[in-house]
Design an enzyme around this catalytic site. Structure first.
Site, PDB file in Angstrom:
ATOM      1  N   ASN A 208       0.952   3.835  -0.986  1.00 24.96           N
ATOM      2  CA  ASN A 208      -0.095   4.769  -0.548  1.00 24.96           C
ATOM      3  C   ASN A 208      -1.438   4.050  -0.550  1.00 24.96           C
ATOM      4  OD1 ASN A 208      -1.413   5.105  -3.246  1.00 24.96           O
ATOM      5  ND2 ASN A 208       0.648   5.810  -3.742  1.00 24.96           N
ATOM      6  N   LYS A 287      16.249  -8.991   4.216  1.00 21.20           N
ATOM      7  CA  LYS A 287      15.350  -8.301   5.151  1.00 21.20           C
ATOM      8  C   LYS A 287      16.143  -7.417   6.128  1.00 21.20           C
ATOM      9  CE  LYS A 287      11.841  -9.218   8.581  1.00 21.20           C
ATOM     10  NZ  LYS A 287      11.284 -10.174   9.497  1.00 21.20           N
ATOM     11  N   LYS A 338       0.070  22.168 -11.303  1.00 25.14           N
ATOM     12  CA  LYS A 338       0.469  20.860 -11.865  1.00 25.14           C
ATOM     13  C   LYS A 338       0.103  20.786 -13.342  1.00 25.14           C
ATOM     14  CE  LYS A 338       0.430  18.159  -7.654  1.00 25.14           C
ATOM     15  NZ  LYS A 338      -0.275  17.309  -6.712  1.00 25.14           N
TER      16      LYS A 338
HETATM   17  O1  PMT Z   1      -7.516   4.624  -6.355  1.00 25.23           O
HETATM   18  P1  PMT Z   1      -8.598   5.200  -5.489  1.00 25.23           P
HETATM   19  O2  PMT Z   1      -8.613   4.603  -4.108  1.00 25.23           O
HETATM   20  O3  PMT Z   1      -9.944   5.189  -6.149  1.00 25.23           O
HETATM   21  O4  PMT Z   1      -8.232   6.748  -5.239  1.00 25.23           O
HETATM   22  C1  PMT Z   1      -8.283   7.645  -6.314  1.00 25.23           C
HETATM   23  C2  PMT Z   1      -7.121   8.663  -6.258  1.00 25.23           C
HETATM   24  C3  PMT Z   1      -7.253   9.517  -5.016  1.00 25.23           C
HETATM   25  C4  PMT Z   1      -5.764   7.930  -6.231  1.00 25.23           C
HETATM   26  C5  PMT Z   1      -7.221   9.519  -7.576  1.00 25.23           C
HETATM   27  O5  PMT Z   1      -8.460  10.152  -7.606  1.00 25.23           O
HETATM   28  C6  PMT Z   1      -6.098  10.552  -7.640  1.00 25.23           C
HETATM   29  O6  PMT Z   1      -6.175  11.639  -7.097  1.00 25.23           O
HETATM   30  N1  PMT Z   1      -4.992  10.199  -8.317  1.00 25.23           N
HETATM   31  C7  PMT Z   1      -3.759  10.992  -8.425  1.00 25.23           C
HETATM   32  C8  PMT Z   1      -2.875  10.652  -7.265  1.00 25.23           C
HETATM   33  C9  PMT Z   1      -1.554  11.399  -7.313  1.00 25.23           C
HETATM   34  O7  PMT Z   1      -0.524  10.789  -7.390  1.00 25.23           O
HETATM   35  O8  PMT Z   1      -1.654  12.684  -7.325  1.00 25.23           O
HETATM   36  P2  PMT Z   1      -0.410  13.709  -7.375  1.00 25.23           P
HETATM   37  O9  PMT Z   1      -1.033  15.032  -7.156  1.00 25.23           O
HETATM   38  O10 PMT Z   1       0.663  13.259  -6.447  1.00 25.23           O
HETATM   39  O11 PMT Z   1       0.133  13.571  -8.829  1.00 25.23           O
HETATM   40  C10 PMT Z   1      -0.315  14.378  -9.911  1.00 25.23           C
HETATM   41  C11 PMT Z   1      -0.346  13.585 -11.190  1.00 25.23           C
HETATM   42  O12 PMT Z   1       1.003  13.227 -11.562  1.00 25.23           O
HETATM   43  C12 PMT Z   1      -1.130  12.298 -11.156  1.00 25.23           C
HETATM   44  O13 PMT Z   1      -1.828  12.178 -12.357  1.00 25.23           O
HETATM   45  C13 PMT Z   1      -0.065  11.216 -11.046  1.00 25.23           C
HETATM   46  O14 PMT Z   1      -0.461  10.009 -11.700  1.00 25.23           O
HETATM   47  C14 PMT Z   1       1.101  11.853 -11.784  1.00 25.23           C
HETATM   48  N2  PMT Z   1       2.444  11.429 -11.314  1.00 25.23           N
HETATM   49  C15 PMT Z   1       2.860  11.717 -10.047  1.00 25.23           C
HETATM   50  C16 PMT Z   1       4.131  11.366  -9.646  1.00 25.23           C
HETATM   51  C17 PMT Z   1       4.992  10.701 -10.558  1.00 25.23           C
HETATM   52  N3  PMT Z   1       6.213  10.334 -10.207  1.00 25.23           N
HETATM   53  N4  PMT Z   1       4.537  10.425 -11.798  1.00 25.23           N
HETATM   54  C18 PMT Z   1       3.294  10.773 -12.188  1.00 25.23           C
HETATM   55  O15 PMT Z   1       2.902  10.498 -13.320  1.00 25.23           O
END
Ligand code: PMT
Length: 399
Positions: A208, A287, A338
């Site tokens: 991403n 690949k 969440k």
């Molecule tokens: O890195 P930058 O370019 O500065 O951008 C910042 C950001 C947009 C990445 C950051 O501000 C942000 O929003 N991070 C969370 C991204 C994310 O994965 O969001 P989510 O809504 O999909 O996940 C929710 C939470 O669960 C997050 O804390 C994530 O770390 C966690 N997660 C998600 C999936 C997974 N399999 N394990 C997790 O721990």
């Protein structure tokens, strides 16, 4: 930390690295500091005082008796100072300061200083390691002054070893840390940042747009405020924040392993990383080739572990858990859901897909939701500032 209205004294002594202090002065001025420069006689053999005068927009203090409009100028400067940085600091000046000798403008002024001081030794390696120099540095440190270890590398005397003056940005960073509040002292913080990458084959992966900027800003701010910070980072092109322990990972599974291994000692956990929810079920060892008769290609994906949810299950009542939510719509509803599902104390929700917030941008706009139902809105601002406000709120809620 802002430098506006801060009075900084910059002491320059006679070393080849004096030229770096010119750039350091520019950084201080750019940050809004009010800088007065003091130079020893030997410093002026390396860089002329005119350079410092033009850049600081003030007369440089080199002599207690002839240079100044006031006979107690050095006392005025010492009294008004918010911080003093001596860069480079020679063995001679370090010895004088350690023993309270006041025989020039710099050493006399330093005797009257009561604010934080950062001494940046820079000299030949053998001189730096000399027991007398080390003893003098110990004296200064025990007296409460801050000593910045020199860098190692090729020195002006063509030898290789410790003794180089660190780069101006690094000294600036340490001054910020020295002057900032230390309200995270004694706390361990675990931060995750950046993307995960999930391999398809040896040359391709699914990932991403996370640049790591938001997570790194939090790690940097926490270290400056006194925390011991462990940063588990996906692949990014950012420098490791000074003083932060960084653990590099690529996939979600690797991130989960490193985070869980460091979880027990963490007081605060902030999961900023953009973790892939799914990974290719069967990554190929060779690949994947293009086949002319296959226009479409399907890749079967399987769910990754939810690291945050696993932490939410394991966390103790003394640990404070923060998640991030990256949303394109229904920000509040999704974020609150969440927070509940993953047993978080707080969630920072941001809108992604805009050029000024979320992924890659230097700025962000974040809504903080708390377990007790409350909400705090952080308007659009730099990620560094957001990091500090977010930490303020964590500490407030931790009591
Ligand atoms: O890195 P930058 O370019 O500065 O951008 C910042 C950001 C947009 C990445 C950051 O501000 C942000 O929003 N991070 C969370 C991204 C994310 O994965 O969001 P989510 O809504 O999909 O996940 C929710 C939470 O669960 C997050 O804390 C994530 O770390 C966690 N997660 C998600 C999936 C997974 N399999 N394990 C997790 O721990």
């Amino acid at each position: 930390m802002g430098f506006e209205n801060k009075n900084i004294l910059l002491g320059v002594t006679g070393g080849i690295a004096a030229y770096k202090s010119v750039e350091f002065l520019r950084l201080l001025k750019k940050a809004g500091a009010n800088v007065n420069v003091l130079m020893t006689d030997s410093a002026q053999k390396f860089v002329g005082k005119t350079t410092f005068e033009i850049l600081s927009e003030k007369p440089v203090l080199t002599d207690l008796f002839f240079d100044t409009e006031s006979s107690v100028k050095h006392i005025d400067l010492a009294t008004a100072a918010d911080a003093v940085i001596i860069a480079p600091a020679t063995a001679n000046t370090i010895a004088k300061l350690a023993h309270g000798i006041a025989d020039d403008a710099l050493s006399t002024t330093l005797l009257a200083v009561t604010c934080p001081v950062l001494v940046c030794p820079s000299m030949n390696t053998d001189m730096y390691q000399n027991i007398r120099v080390q003893r003098n540095l110990d004296i200064l440190e025990k007296d409460g002054w801050n000593i910045l270890d020199p860098d190692s590398g090729v020195l002006a005397c063509k030898t290789v070893g410790a003794g180089r003056l660190p780069e101006p940005w690094f000294i600036f960073d340490r001054v910020e840390a020295m002057l900032g509040k230390k309200d995270l002292k004694g706390k361990n913080m675990l931060v995750s940042a950046g993307p995960t990458i999930e391999p398809l084959d040896p040359v391709r992966f699914i990932s991403n747009h996370s640049s790591g900027k938001m997570g790194y800003a939090i790690a940097r701010a926490a270290e400056k405020r006194g925390a011991q910070v462990t940063l588990v980072s996906g692949p990014v092109s950012l420098d490791t924040p000074v003083g932060v322990e960084r653990i590099d990972v690529e996939t979600c599974e690797q991130m989960a392993e490193k985070i869980l291994a460091n979880l027990d000692r963490a007081d605060i956990i902030i999961k900023v990383a953009a973790v892939a929810d799914y990974r290719p079920l069967d990554p190929k060892s060779r690949k994947i080739k293009k086949k002319d008769n296959n226009k479409d290609l399907s890749i079967l994906m399987t769910q990754n572990p939810d690291i945050l949810k696993a932490i939410g299950k394991k966390k103790t009542k003394n640990q404070f858990l923060v998640g991030f939510a990256a949303e394109t719509d229904d920000l509040e509803k999704n974020a609150r859901l969440k927070m509940k599902k993953k047993n978080l104390d707080m969630i920072a929700a941001n809108i992604v897909g805009s050029s000024e917030s979320g992924f890659k941008a230097d700025t962000n706009k974040v809504k903080l939701f708390f377990k007790d139902g409350s909400l705090f809105d952080i308007p659009l601002m730099g990620k560094d500032k957001i990091a500090d406000i977010l930490i303020d709120k964590v500490l407030e809620k931790m009591g």
